[in-house]
Structures are given as structure tokens and as C-alpha cells.
Design an enzyme around this catalytic site. Structure first.
Site, mmCIF file in Angstrom:
data_model
loop_
_atom_site.group_PDB
_atom_site.id
_atom_site.type_symbol
_atom_site.label_atom_id
_atom_site.label_comp_id
_atom_site.label_asym_id
_atom_site.label_seq_id
_atom_site.Cartn_x
_atom_site.Cartn_y
_atom_site.Cartn_z
ATOM 1 N N SER A 20 27.184 -3.809 -13.161
ATOM 2 C CA SER A 20 26.632 -3.615 -11.816
ATOM 3 C C SER A 20 27.683 -3.000 -10.903
ATOM 4 C CB SER A 20 26.223 -4.987 -11.282
ATOM 5 O OG SER A 20 25.952 -4.917 -9.910
ATOM 6 N N TYR A 50 27.758 -14.759 -9.874
ATOM 7 C CA TYR A 50 26.991 -13.734 -10.598
ATOM 8 C C TYR A 50 27.854 -12.479 -10.801
ATOM 9 C CZ TYR A 50 24.100 -9.649 -11.327
ATOM 10 O OH TYR A 50 23.610 -8.452 -11.825
ATOM 11 N N LYS A 75 29.683 -10.427 -14.362
ATOM 12 C CA LYS A 75 29.681 -9.011 -14.760
ATOM 13 C C LYS A 75 31.122 -8.536 -15.011
ATOM 14 C CE LYS A 75 25.370 -8.637 -14.848
ATOM 15 N NZ LYS A 75 24.737 -8.610 -16.165
HETATM 16 P P1 NAD Z 1 15.348 -9.671 -15.121
HETATM 17 O O1 NAD Z 1 15.599 -11.054 -14.666
HETATM 18 O O2 NAD Z 1 14.049 -9.038 -14.755
HETATM 19 O O3 NAD Z 1 15.523 -9.567 -16.707
HETATM 20 C C1 NAD Z 1 16.420 -10.369 -17.429
HETATM 21 C C2 NAD Z 1 15.662 -10.967 -18.610
HETATM 22 O O4 NAD Z 1 16.565 -11.734 -19.398
HETATM 23 C C3 NAD Z 1 14.526 -11.886 -18.193
HETATM 24 O O5 NAD Z 1 13.340 -11.490 -18.843
HETATM 25 C C4 NAD Z 1 14.972 -13.283 -18.648
HETATM 26 O O6 NAD Z 1 13.884 -14.076 -19.049
HETATM 27 C C5 NAD Z 1 15.933 -12.947 -19.789
HETATM 28 N N1 NAD Z 1 17.008 -13.926 -20.018
HETATM 29 C C6 NAD Z 1 17.881 -14.434 -19.113
HETATM 30 N N2 NAD Z 1 18.745 -15.276 -19.705
HETATM 31 C C7 NAD Z 1 18.420 -15.296 -21.029
HETATM 32 C C8 NAD Z 1 18.932 -15.987 -22.166
HETATM 33 N N3 NAD Z 1 19.954 -16.845 -22.049
HETATM 34 N N4 NAD Z 1 18.364 -15.766 -23.370
HETATM 35 C C9 NAD Z 1 17.318 -14.923 -23.509
HETATM 36 N N5 NAD Z 1 16.783 -14.243 -22.453
HETATM 37 C C10 NAD Z 1 17.327 -14.432 -21.243
HETATM 38 O O7 NAD Z 1 16.573 -8.783 -14.593
HETATM 39 P P2 NAD Z 1 16.731 -7.199 -14.488
HETATM 40 O O8 NAD Z 1 16.624 -6.810 -13.068
HETATM 41 O O9 NAD Z 1 15.874 -6.539 -15.491
HETATM 42 O O10 NAD Z 1 18.265 -7.061 -14.883
HETATM 43 C C11 NAD Z 1 18.656 -6.804 -16.212
HETATM 44 C C12 NAD Z 1 20.174 -6.790 -16.284
HETATM 45 O O11 NAD Z 1 20.703 -5.824 -15.381
HETATM 46 C C13 NAD Z 1 20.828 -8.123 -15.896
HETATM 47 O O12 NAD Z 1 21.950 -8.313 -16.731
HETATM 48 C C14 NAD Z 1 21.268 -7.887 -14.465
HETATM 49 O O13 NAD Z 1 22.360 -8.697 -14.118
HETATM 50 C C15 NAD Z 1 21.670 -6.422 -14.527
HETATM 51 N N6 NAD Z 1 21.605 -5.736 -13.230
HETATM 52 C C16 NAD Z 1 20.431 -5.756 -12.524
HETATM 53 C C17 NAD Z 1 20.364 -5.127 -11.287
HETATM 54 C C18 NAD Z 1 19.101 -5.153 -10.478
HETATM 55 O O14 NAD Z 1 19.162 -4.844 -9.283
HETATM 56 N N7 NAD Z 1 17.947 -5.470 -11.036
HETATM 57 C C19 NAD Z 1 21.498 -4.434 -10.796
HETATM 58 C C20 NAD Z 1 22.668 -4.417 -11.558
HETATM 59 C C21 NAD Z 1 22.709 -5.075 -12.786
HETATM 60 C C1 UD1 Z 2 22.118 -6.806 -4.529
HETATM 61 C C2 UD1 Z 2 22.956 -7.915 -5.106
HETATM 62 C C3 UD1 Z 2 24.122 -7.331 -5.887
HETATM 63 C C4 UD1 Z 2 23.642 -6.325 -6.935
HETATM 64 C C5 UD1 Z 2 22.878 -5.236 -6.187
HETATM 65 C C6 UD1 Z 2 22.365 -4.168 -7.137
HETATM 66 C C7 UD1 Z 2 22.689 -9.663 -3.428
HETATM 67 C C8 UD1 Z 2 23.345 -10.439 -2.328
HETATM 68 N N1 UD1 Z 2 23.449 -8.736 -4.019
HETATM 69 O O1 UD1 Z 2 22.856 -6.296 -3.475
HETATM 70 O O2 UD1 Z 2 24.827 -8.355 -6.542
HETATM 71 O O3 UD1 Z 2 24.740 -5.755 -7.603
HETATM 72 O O4 UD1 Z 2 21.763 -5.851 -5.510
HETATM 73 O O5 UD1 Z 2 21.134 -4.489 -7.636
HETATM 74 O O6 UD1 Z 2 21.551 -9.917 -3.799
HETATM 75 N N2 UD1 Z 2 18.226 -5.934 3.240
HETATM 76 C C9 UD1 Z 2 17.610 -6.157 4.458
HETATM 77 N N3 UD1 Z 2 16.593 -7.038 4.511
HETATM 78 C C10 UD1 Z 2 16.166 -7.747 3.415
HETATM 79 C C11 UD1 Z 2 16.814 -7.518 2.166
HETATM 80 C C12 UD1 Z 2 17.839 -6.611 2.126
HETATM 81 O O7 UD1 Z 2 17.974 -5.551 5.471
HETATM 82 O O8 UD1 Z 2 15.258 -8.551 3.563
HETATM 83 C C13 UD1 Z 2 19.323 -4.966 3.171
HETATM 84 C C14 UD1 Z 2 20.622 -5.572 2.727
HETATM 85 O O9 UD1 Z 2 21.345 -6.034 3.839
HETATM 86 C C15 UD1 Z 2 21.292 -4.384 2.044
HETATM 87 C C16 UD1 Z 2 20.134 -3.551 1.495
HETATM 88 O O10 UD1 Z 2 18.976 -4.005 2.192
HETATM 89 O O11 UD1 Z 2 21.953 -3.629 3.014
HETATM 90 C C17 UD1 Z 2 19.924 -3.742 0.009
HETATM 91 O O12 UD1 Z 2 19.859 -5.126 -0.259
HETATM 92 P P1 UD1 Z 2 19.582 -5.703 -1.736
HETATM 93 O O13 UD1 Z 2 18.341 -5.095 -2.266
HETATM 94 O O14 UD1 Z 2 19.656 -7.183 -1.658
HETATM 95 O O15 UD1 Z 2 20.770 -5.107 -2.626
HETATM 96 P P2 UD1 Z 2 22.373 -5.249 -2.444
HETATM 97 O O16 UD1 Z 2 22.745 -5.787 -1.131
HETATM 98 O O17 UD1 Z 2 22.949 -3.935 -2.783
#
Ligand code: NAD
Ligand code: UD1
Length: 344
Positions: A131, A156, A160
Site C-alpha cells: 500500500s 495495519y 504492510k
Molecule cells: P477485502 O477485505 O475486500 O479482501 C480481503 C479478503 O481476504 C477478504 O475476502 C477476506 O475474507 C480475506 N481474508 C482476510 N484474512 C484472511 C485469512 N486469514 N485467511 C483467508 N482469507 C482471509 O480487501 P481488499 O480491499 O480487496 O484488499 C486486498 C488487499 O489489498 C489487502 O491486503 C489490503 O490490505 C490491500 N490494500 C487494499 C487497499 C484498498 O484501498 N482496498 C489499498 C492498499 C492495499
Molecule cells: C486509506 C487508509 C490507508 C490506505 C489507503 C489506500 C485510512 C485511515 N487509511 O487512506 O491505510 O493505504 O486508504 O487505500 O483508512 N474523506 C472524507 N470524508 C470521508 C472519508 C474520507 O473527507 O467520509 C477524505 C479523507 O480525509 C482523505 C480522502 O477522503 O483525504 C480519502 O480517504 P480514504 O478513502 O479513507 O483513503 P486514505 O485516507 O487515502
């Protein structure tokens, strides 16, 4: 039915938000897919959604990666695995502050178990979900992969950083090769309207909060601060369409299988463009034709003022580039939200 001659990939967390989109990309390119997911943040119904898009389902094991014997049994059964994409993790930043051990246990024990099984079974290619959170508040923008990794502000985020280190160290002393993809802010939903982020619990992220406000689940969108040193005072992020993120995983797997590159590589997965919160709201209003009620509130603790990616390395070395616009991110998120409401 498995496709002989095509690679077989294990996708952990493959029923989650980004994982399910990646499963679809892989199946559509005729790869064979095995999914592990413990359904802690997803639903088995996602398998039917995947089948309705691709015409087939992945092989599915509903196990927890922290259960090492169960994981060993999957590796004993699935002898054709060529690479693993590891999405499975818990990802709620606030919850991780309240329950750090839950996050360290789930995210790190699962990673160690997985890598153990991979090495024991000579499955030597790993793509890891990292991330942009590892960059914290960057000193210089856009951030490159060489920008410093800052002290994590949440357990969290730390999982990472530590996850990247565990993988790096292991690739230096084994046959394992790995690519860590540092996603910026994945948003939007599948163009079919059949996949998106499941609304399990109250969302924390901007785009699901926007779409849920638009359908009346919340009375207004809270904007966390308009006094940042940005053009309109609201924070800036690099929002990226989830389908573009999914494609990056296919390309990363193909790069690992080709044997190109170093044993351990890191790539930024963003568009390279930063948008403010108010710009995202405007793009949503354009996509939906609605006026979104907003309320300016205090800054959210721990928020980064601005961050966006330098994507030169992923463009040039990985050969991947985001292609979908902010408008497409917002319109797909809106179609997905409406499909959820129509089902209720
Ligand atoms: P998500 O929660 O939708 O998907 C994660 C999946 O992993 C879920 O289906 C959950 O049931 C499964 N899971 C969790 N722990 C498990 C375990 N111990 N064994 C088996 N299954 C397990 O999340 P996502 O948004 O799809 O994110 C996927 C990955 O990307 C994560 O590692 C997250 O940290 C990373 N990531 C997400 C974002 C974002 O904004 N969505 C940003 C940066 C990184
Ligand atoms: C989130 C995660 C971060 C992850 C990143 C990428 C948190 C605190 N951090 O951060 O760990 O790496 O996503 O997926 O969850 N905002 C509003 N109103 C709201 C919600 C959000 O103004 O109700 C603003 C926030 O202040 C921010 C922007 O929208 O400026 C994006 O917010 P968000 O979607 O939570 O993502 P990150 O802050 O980037």
C-alpha cells in the site's frame, strides 16, 4: 474446467474487493485460478458473480491462512500452482489501532504460513498486496519506489511494511521471487455491474461513503478538513480504478513467470494524478446527475495531506499503465451502489 497448458494461480483473499476483480481478469485470460478465502470480509456468493461474468468459477477453498495444516492440504492437492497472489488481510485502519494483535496475527502469520508452504512446494512466485500507506506523509511528490518508507501510523500500515521486509529477506535466501505492488487508492467497480466492494459494516473510505450518502444511508458526506495546503483546501489522493489494479496483478504474475527482473521488486500502482476530495465529489455528481450533500468537518486524525504516485517504473519496467478515468471510477461505483439497492 481447468485449461491445460495455461498457468494456474493461487489467489488468497480472492473473494474480496480487489481479489475478485483479479480472479475475473485471470479467468478471462484463460488462466486457471484457485482461491483461498476465509470469508471474514466477503461472501461465497461472489463465486456466482464471477461465474456469471466469466462462464466458470475458480476452485475454492474456504480456509483461514492462519490454519497451517489446512493450507498444507491445499498445496498437497493443487500440484500445478505456478504463482500466488496474496490479497488476504484485514484492512480497517481504525480497527487495527484498537486490536493490533488481531492484525499482526492475521496479516503476518498468514503471510509466513503461505511463504513456508510455497517454499516447501517449490511454488516460487509471489505477488504481494502492499500500500502507498508505507510512504506516510511524503516530503517530495510524486512518490517513487525509492521514496523513504516512513514510520507506520497504524498497526495495519505496519503489517504492510513488515510484510514487505519479510518477503524481501526471504527472496534473498531462497528460490522465492516476489513483486510487491503498492496500491494507491483503489476505487470503482467492475464494468459488468456484477462485482464491487461489498457493503459489510460502515465504510471508512471516501468513495463508498459518497455512494452510500447518495442513496440516503447517510444524510451528508463529512469532508475531513478544508484548510490543507492544497488548491481547494481538501486532501489529495491518487484514486485508481480497481480493474486497472487487477490488470497489474496479471502482468506482475507474467513478469515473475518470465524470470525477468530482480528477485524482489516493488512497483507503485496508481494513475500518477492526484485529485482532491472536492474534485472526487464533483466527478461523482457529474456521473450520477445528483447533488451530494456535504458538511465540512475537522481534519481526520492521521490523514495525509497529499500523496500521488510516480508511475514511471510500473509503466516502463512492469509494462502496465492505468487506463480508466476518474469519471469511469465514479460511474462504475454508482452503478454498483444502485445494483445493491435494487436487490434490497
Ligand atoms: P477485502 O477485505 O475486500 O479482501 C480481503 C479478503 O481476504 C477478504 O475476502 C477476506 O475474507 C480475506 N481474508 C482476510 N484474512 C484472511 C485469512 N486469514 N485467511 C483467508 N482469507 C482471509 O480487501 P481488499 O480491499 O480487496 O484488499 C486486498 C488487499 O489489498 C489487502 O491486503 C489490503 O490490505 C490491500 N490494500 C487494499 C487497499 C484498498 O484501498 N482496498 C489499498 C492498499 C492495499
Ligand atoms: C486509506 C487508509 C490507508 C490506505 C489507503 C489506500 C485510512 C485511515 N487509511 O487512506 O491505510 O493505504 O486508504 O487505500 O483508512 N474523506 C472524507 N470524508 C470521508 C472519508 C474520507 O473527507 O467520509 C477524505 C479523507 O480525509 C482523505 C480522502 O477522503 O483525504 C480519502 O480517504 P480514504 O478513502 O479513507 O483513503 P486514505 O485516507 O487515502
Amino acid at each position: 474446467m481447468a485449461n491445460p497448458g495455461k498457468g494456474t494461480f493461487l489467489i488468497t483473499g480472492g473473494l474480496g474487493y480487489i481479489g475478485s476483480h483479479t480472479v475475473v481478469e485471470m479467468l478471462q485470460r484463460n488462466y486457471n485460478v484457485v482461491v483461498i478465502d476465509n470469508l471474514s470480509n466477503s461472501s461465497e456468493l461472489v463465486l456466482d458473480r464471477i461465474a456469471s461474468i466469466c462462464g466458470r468459477k475458480p476452485v475454492f477453498y474456504p480456509i483461514d491462512l492462519c490454519d497451517k495444516p489446512a493450507l498444507e492440504a491445499v498445496f498437497a492437492k493443487e500440484k500445478e500452482l505456478q504463482a500466488v497472489i496474496h490479497f488476504a488481510a484485514l484492512k480497517a485502519v481504525g480497527e487495527s489501532v484498537e486490536k493490533p494483535l488481531l492484525y499482526y496475527k492475521n496479516n503476518l502469520i498468514s503471510l509466513v504460513n503461505l511463504m513456508d508452504c510455497m517454499i516447501e512446494n517449490s511454488v516460487n512466485n509471489l505477488v504481494f498486496s502492499s500500500s502507498c500507506t508505507v510512504y506516510g506523509e511524503p516530503d517530495v511528490l510524486p512518490v517513487t519506489e525509492k521514496s523513504p518508507v516512513k514510520q507506520a501510523i497504524s498497526p495495519y500500515g505496519n503489517t504492510k511494511q513488515v510484510g514487505e521486509e519479510i518477503i524481501h529477506d526471504t527472496t534473498q535466501s531462497s528460490q522465492l521471487r516476489s513483486i510487491a505492488l503498492r496500491y494507491f487508492n483503489p476505487v470503482g467497480a467492475h464494468s459488468s455491474g456484477k462485482l464491487g466492494e461489498l457493503p459489510l459494516g460502515k465504510p471508512n473510505n471516501l468513495v463508498p461513503l459518497i455512494t452510500q450518502t447518495a442513496v440516503g444511508i447517510f444524510p451528508f458526506l463529512r469532508i475531513f478538513g478544508n484548510d490543507y495546503s492544497t488548491p481547494d483546501g481538501t486532501c489529495i489522493r491518487d484514486y485508481i480504478h480497481v480493474e486497472d489494479v487487477a490488470v497489474a496483478h496479471v502482468i506482475a504474475c507474467e513478469r515473475l513467470l518470465s524470470g525477468k527482473g530482480e528477485n524482489y521488486e516493488v512497483f507503485n500502482i496508481g494513475t500518477g494524478t492526484g485529485y482532491s476530495v472536492l474534485e472526487v465529489v464533483k466527478a461523482f455528481e457529474k456521473a450520477s446527475g445528483l447533488n451530494l450533500p456535504i458538511q465540512i468537518e475537522e481534519r481526520r486524525a492521521g490523514d495525509i495531506e497529499k500523496v500521488f504516485a510516480d508511475t514511471s517504473l510500473s509503466n516502463q519496467i512492469l509494462g502496465w499503465k492505468a487506463t480508466r478515468s476518474l469519471d469511469e471510477m465514479m460511474s462504475s461505483a454508482w452503478v454498483w451502489q444502485q445494483s445493491l439497492i435494487n436487490k434490497e
